[in-house]
Design a protein around this motif. Sequence first.
Motif, PDB file in Angstrom:
ATOM      1  N   GLY A  66     -17.945 -41.003 -25.388  1.00  0.00           N
ATOM      2  CA  GLY A  66     -18.243 -42.409 -25.595  1.00  0.00           C
ATOM      3  C   GLY A  66     -17.000 -43.269 -25.716  1.00  0.00           C
ATOM      4  N   PHE A  67     -15.943 -42.688 -26.201  1.00  0.00           N
ATOM      5  CA  PHE A  67     -14.740 -43.486 -26.464  1.00  0.00           C
ATOM      6  C   PHE A  67     -13.759 -43.507 -25.299  1.00  0.00           C
ATOM      7  CE2 PHE A  67     -16.531 -42.956 -30.582  1.00  0.00           C
ATOM      8  CZ  PHE A  67     -16.263 -44.161 -31.199  1.00  0.00           C
ATOM      9  N   ALA A  68     -13.874 -42.533 -24.412  1.00  0.00           N
ATOM     10  CA  ALA A  68     -12.999 -42.474 -23.234  1.00  0.00           C
ATOM     11  C   ALA A  68     -13.861 -42.215 -22.007  1.00  0.00           C
ATOM     12  CB  ALA A  68     -11.943 -41.384 -23.413  1.00  0.00           C
ATOM     13  N   PRO A  69     -14.780 -43.138 -21.703  1.00  0.00           N
ATOM     14  CA  PRO A  69     -15.785 -42.838 -20.662  1.00  0.00           C
ATOM     15  C   PRO A  69     -15.197 -42.614 -19.281  1.00  0.00           C
ATOM     16  CG  PRO A  69     -15.904 -45.146 -21.333  1.00  0.00           C
ATOM     17  CD  PRO A  69     -14.972 -44.473 -22.291  1.00  0.00           C
ATOM     18  N   GLU A  70     -13.973 -43.060 -19.046  1.00  0.00           N
ATOM     19  CA  GLU A  70     -13.382 -42.910 -17.720  1.00  0.00           C
ATOM     20  C   GLU A  70     -12.670 -41.568 -17.535  1.00  0.00           C
ATOM     21  OE1 GLU A  70     -13.771 -45.172 -15.212  1.00  0.00           O
ATOM     22  OE2 GLU A  70     -15.161 -46.055 -16.665  1.00  0.00           O
ATOM     23  N   ALA A  71     -12.428 -40.873 -18.615  1.00  0.00           N
ATOM     24  CA  ALA A  71     -11.726 -39.584 -18.488  1.00  0.00           C
ATOM     25  C   ALA A  71     -12.603 -38.603 -17.709  1.00  0.00           C
ATOM     26  CB  ALA A  71     -11.400 -39.024 -19.872  1.00  0.00           C
ATOM     27  N   TRP A  72     -11.962 -37.691 -17.027  1.00  0.00           N
ATOM     28  CA  TRP A  72     -12.726 -36.763 -16.191  1.00  0.00           C
ATOM     29  C   TRP A  72     -13.719 -35.935 -17.011  1.00  0.00           C
ATOM     30  CZ3 TRP A  72      -7.717 -35.447 -13.157  1.00  0.00           C
ATOM     31  CH2 TRP A  72      -7.590 -36.346 -12.083  1.00  0.00           C
ATOM     32  N   ALA A  73     -13.286 -35.465 -18.171  1.00  0.00           N
ATOM     33  CA  ALA A  73     -14.204 -34.673 -19.008  1.00  0.00           C
ATOM     34  C   ALA A  73     -15.404 -35.517 -19.422  1.00  0.00           C
ATOM     35  CB  ALA A  73     -13.468 -34.141 -20.233  1.00  0.00           C
ATOM     36  N   SER A  74     -15.154 -36.785 -19.729  1.00  0.00           N
ATOM     37  CA  SER A  74     -16.240 -37.661 -20.164  1.00  0.00           C
ATOM     38  C   SER A  74     -17.227 -37.908 -19.032  1.00  0.00           C
ATOM     39  CB  SER A  74     -15.679 -39.002 -20.634  1.00  0.00           C
ATOM     40  OG  SER A  74     -14.701 -38.794 -21.628  1.00  0.00           O
ATOM     41  N   ARG A  75     -16.701 -38.120 -17.835  1.00  0.00           N
ATOM     42  CA  ARG A  75     -17.594 -38.322 -16.685  1.00  0.00           C
ATOM     43  C   ARG A  75     -18.440 -37.094 -16.447  1.00  0.00           C
ATOM     44  NH1 ARG A  75     -15.055 -41.767 -12.224  1.00  0.00           N
ATOM     45  NH2 ARG A  75     -13.593 -43.071 -13.343  1.00  0.00           N
ATOM     46  N   ALA A  76     -17.813 -35.942 -16.544  1.00  0.00           N
ATOM     47  CA  ALA A  76     -18.572 -34.708 -16.312  1.00  0.00           C
ATOM     48  C   ALA A  76     -19.608 -34.498 -17.403  1.00  0.00           C
ATOM     49  CB  ALA A  76     -17.610 -33.522 -16.239  1.00  0.00           C
ATOM     50  N   SER A  77     -19.273 -34.875 -18.615  1.00  0.00           N
ATOM     51  CA  SER A  77     -20.256 -34.779 -19.703  1.00  0.00           C
ATOM     52  C   SER A  77     -21.431 -35.711 -19.419  1.00  0.00           C
ATOM     53  CB  SER A  77     -19.593 -35.144 -21.035  1.00  0.00           C
ATOM     54  OG  SER A  77     -20.553 -35.235 -22.065  1.00  0.00           O
ATOM     55  N   ALA A  78     -21.136 -36.900 -18.914  1.00  0.00           N
ATOM     56  CA  ALA A  78     -22.211 -37.842 -18.579  1.00  0.00           C
ATOM     57  C   ALA A  78     -23.101 -37.285 -17.471  1.00  0.00           C
ATOM     58  CB  ALA A  78     -21.615 -39.190 -18.164  1.00  0.00           C
ATOM     59  N   VAL A  79     -22.498 -36.630 -16.504  1.00  0.00           N
ATOM     60  CA  VAL A  79     -23.274 -36.047 -15.397  1.00  0.00           C
ATOM     61  C   VAL A  79     -24.176 -34.923 -15.912  1.00  0.00           C
ATOM     62  CG1 VAL A  79     -23.095 -34.697 -13.270  1.00  0.00           C
ATOM     63  CG2 VAL A  79     -21.652 -36.709 -13.593  1.00  0.00           C
ATOM     64  N   ALA A  80     -23.627 -34.059 -16.749  1.00  0.00           N
ATOM     65  CA  ALA A  80     -24.426 -32.950 -17.301  1.00  0.00           C
ATOM     66  C   ALA A  80     -25.568 -33.494 -18.161  1.00  0.00           C
ATOM     67  CB  ALA A  80     -23.535 -32.007 -18.114  1.00  0.00           C
ATOM     68  N   THR A  81     -25.244 -34.509 -18.954  1.00  0.00           N
ATOM     69  CA  THR A  81     -26.261 -35.103 -19.826  1.00  0.00           C
ATOM     70  C   THR A  81     -27.379 -35.717 -18.994  1.00  0.00           C
ATOM     71  OG1 THR A  81     -24.506 -35.593 -21.420  1.00  0.00           O
ATOM     72  CG2 THR A  81     -26.611 -36.711 -21.743  1.00  0.00           C
ATOM     73  N   ASP A  82     -26.996 -36.440 -17.965  1.00  0.00           N
ATOM     74  CA  ASP A  82     -27.984 -37.072 -17.087  1.00  0.00           C
ATOM     75  C   ASP A  82     -28.858 -36.016 -16.404  1.00  0.00           C
ATOM     76  OD1 ASP A  82     -28.916 -39.480 -15.408  1.00  0.00           O
ATOM     77  OD2 ASP A  82     -28.311 -38.006 -13.904  1.00  0.00           O
ATOM     78  N   SER A  83     -28.235 -34.939 -15.990  1.00  0.00           N
ATOM     79  CA  SER A  83     -28.990 -33.864 -15.348  1.00  0.00           C
ATOM     80  C   SER A  83     -30.074 -33.339 -16.286  1.00  0.00           C
ATOM     81  CB  SER A  83     -28.030 -32.733 -14.948  1.00  0.00           C
ATOM     82  OG  SER A  83     -28.736 -31.574 -14.570  1.00  0.00           O
ATOM     83  N   TRP A  84     -29.706 -33.168 -17.549  1.00  0.00           N
ATOM     84  CA  TRP A  84     -30.686 -32.660 -18.525  1.00  0.00           C
ATOM     85  C   TRP A  84     -31.807 -33.663 -18.753  1.00  0.00           C
ATOM     86  CZ3 TRP A  84     -32.305 -34.151 -23.506  1.00  0.00           C
ATOM     87  CH2 TRP A  84     -33.066 -33.202 -24.204  1.00  0.00           C
TER      88      TRP A  84
END
Lengths: 391, 327
Positions: A303-321
């Motif tokens: 949430g605090f670094a949404p542009e970082a690669w790890a954050s983007r990937a976390s968003a993708v995994a979360t969305d998938s779920w």
Amino acid sequence: MSGNARDHLAAPPYDPQLTDALSWFKATFEPIPLLPGNIQENRDIVAAITPTLAAAMERHDGVVSSERVAVGPRGEIELTVVEPVVRTEAARPAALVIHGGGLVLGDRFFAAGEAIGLTERYGAVAVLVEYRRAPEFPGTAPVEDCHAALTWIAEHAAELHLDPERLVVTGFSAGGGLSAGVALMARDLGGPRLAGQLLGCPMLDDRDATVSTRQYDGIGVWDRTNNRTAWSAVLGEEPRGEVSPYAAPARATDLSGLPPAFVDVGGAEVFRDEAIDYASRIWAAGGSAELHVWDGGFHGFAGFAPEAWASRASAVATDSWWRRVLRLDGAGPALVPAEEGAVALGGDAAVGTGAGAGADVGAAAAPPVAGPSAPGGEAARGGDAAPSGIA
Amino acid sequence: MSTTEQRFVPVPFDPEVAPIVEAMGAAPAMSLESILASRGETGSPFGDPAELVKGLPITLEDRVIPGPAGAPDLEITILTPSDLTPGEALPALYNIHGGGMVVGHRSWETGRLLDLMSRHRVVCVNVEYRLAPEDPYPAGAEDVYAGFVWTHANAASLGIDPEKIVVMGGSAGGGFTAAVALMARDRRGPVMAGQLLLCPMIDNTGTTVSAQQYRGLGTWTREANDLAWTCVLGEELAFSTDALEYAAPSRATDLSGLPAAFIEVGAAETFRDEDVEYASRIWAVGGRAELHVWDGGCHGFDMYAPEARISRAALDARDSWLRRVWA
């Protein structure tokens, strides 16, 4: 486990793309350590930087909100219902969104960003709950309010045009722990049937006995000191006698019969090990759970670094779920385009294992997204991209 | 929870994965006879490499390189972007195929590499190694280590940046990858940029909960796993804590000083718990690891169910981690 025993265990390092955001989080939300004597001071700090609902909803024209009241065991509970402006014919998925803040800080608008996102992405009706906080309301008071809110949602399914089979509880940090507690209560008390529980960097265990809590003692955000202060506000000083699993879900001895769980946590934070243990115990009982632990992620990093690669990937995994548990089709957010010079497999899914070709998240279908910029930009500083909450 | 049966209720398969597992359940179980009978078989159930790269701007080259001292040569396949320019030095994936250390061939995993080549500009080196039981431990482990050392030493001629070699593998290949990381650390060998472990086979003892949950169930059953470890380690050491760490990396007592690890596994498979534990032990000593356990994923879900949403999401996570370790 005395409070002053500092073990100085070697700790996994932070992802270099996240360190600026970590510094910003620390300076903004945690300029002072959380101690029993300064909870109000910390509340004031968090309140001052939490956007109002109106501010959070700016530029989100497809979303409306309304104020409602549920009644729980200790009286009235304020709710904010966030939903799409356009009411679809099909019954809508719903989410109880529980804010973070270590069970002692923050209000429901701290999680407004998450509620708005669920409404925009999935057409969900998202309900924010103003649960009673410790230390004024210790023990199971916070989770009982959240459970009462869940019951309220189920009872208003027809009025809110909800699909009762697609009701999910979600939260980050304390909100993740409360989500787990709500799922346990709903199971045990015959409460509403849940389609899923999202436990974002969840605060589950009051016992302060993991390796990760010893590794992040005086390091990072929501460190061991803050966590111990918060649990003491909820459950009293150690040693503690019997603790309700609804208050500290890691205390639950039976994790069978729970809704599918999504557990996402940083690899470099206090809650790492308790989150892994909770997922592992759900699996051991034959339950469904998904677990993501991000290398070098601090508490609430996505949430605090949404542009970082790890954050983007976390968003993708979360969305998938979310799409899996809500039984939705369609594309999620793109990760990032393929690197320049990568081999174009073409649009046909017949190449490769097929996992890349034709994927919704493939580069071709994705809007152009710049590489990660320095974290701590506007998007990371609250407003509509505000994190769903911290501890 | 009074009976043994109830204690080991398996995590259910993902709805998109379950029909595939069910269809595969009809195949005969692996046996020593079927392992040895497979030696003569050619062709990949996951597509012929030459067919897969046909029409793609990829050069596929089979080569033979020296094996470990005193051992036979190694076959490798190199996949290179066709437009590689002289002097260009790309990140690389050194891939070790799966198959329980007893079956399988590098050609099976061409698709897995192509998926990553579609997202990253990389050179892939896909290695063959000796299989058990004909060649038990340490033959396979020494083969794949030798291949890694060769790849590093020959990086310049392969168009590879020697500092950006990620060693990867699935299942047995994941176990070998972990072993190569341990060997490279202990022998002061080449430094890898990262170790990408997909559903790695690392614990020979079969003592975890997940090892109990998938008896007779799934794409890699407990029974198949027991047979494989027996082939690799022999009857005496098969399930013993005395097994050596380069054979079964879970036996390693020191997981410090290792390259960054990416560990991916399905929640509905034998290796779930050993893989979670390996990540946890890396973090416990202050190391770098990333862990993804996909709900309802069977063993090798990405290869058996490539269109399933968890497979596509898993590829995104790998992609993201590779960007980070190559940054």
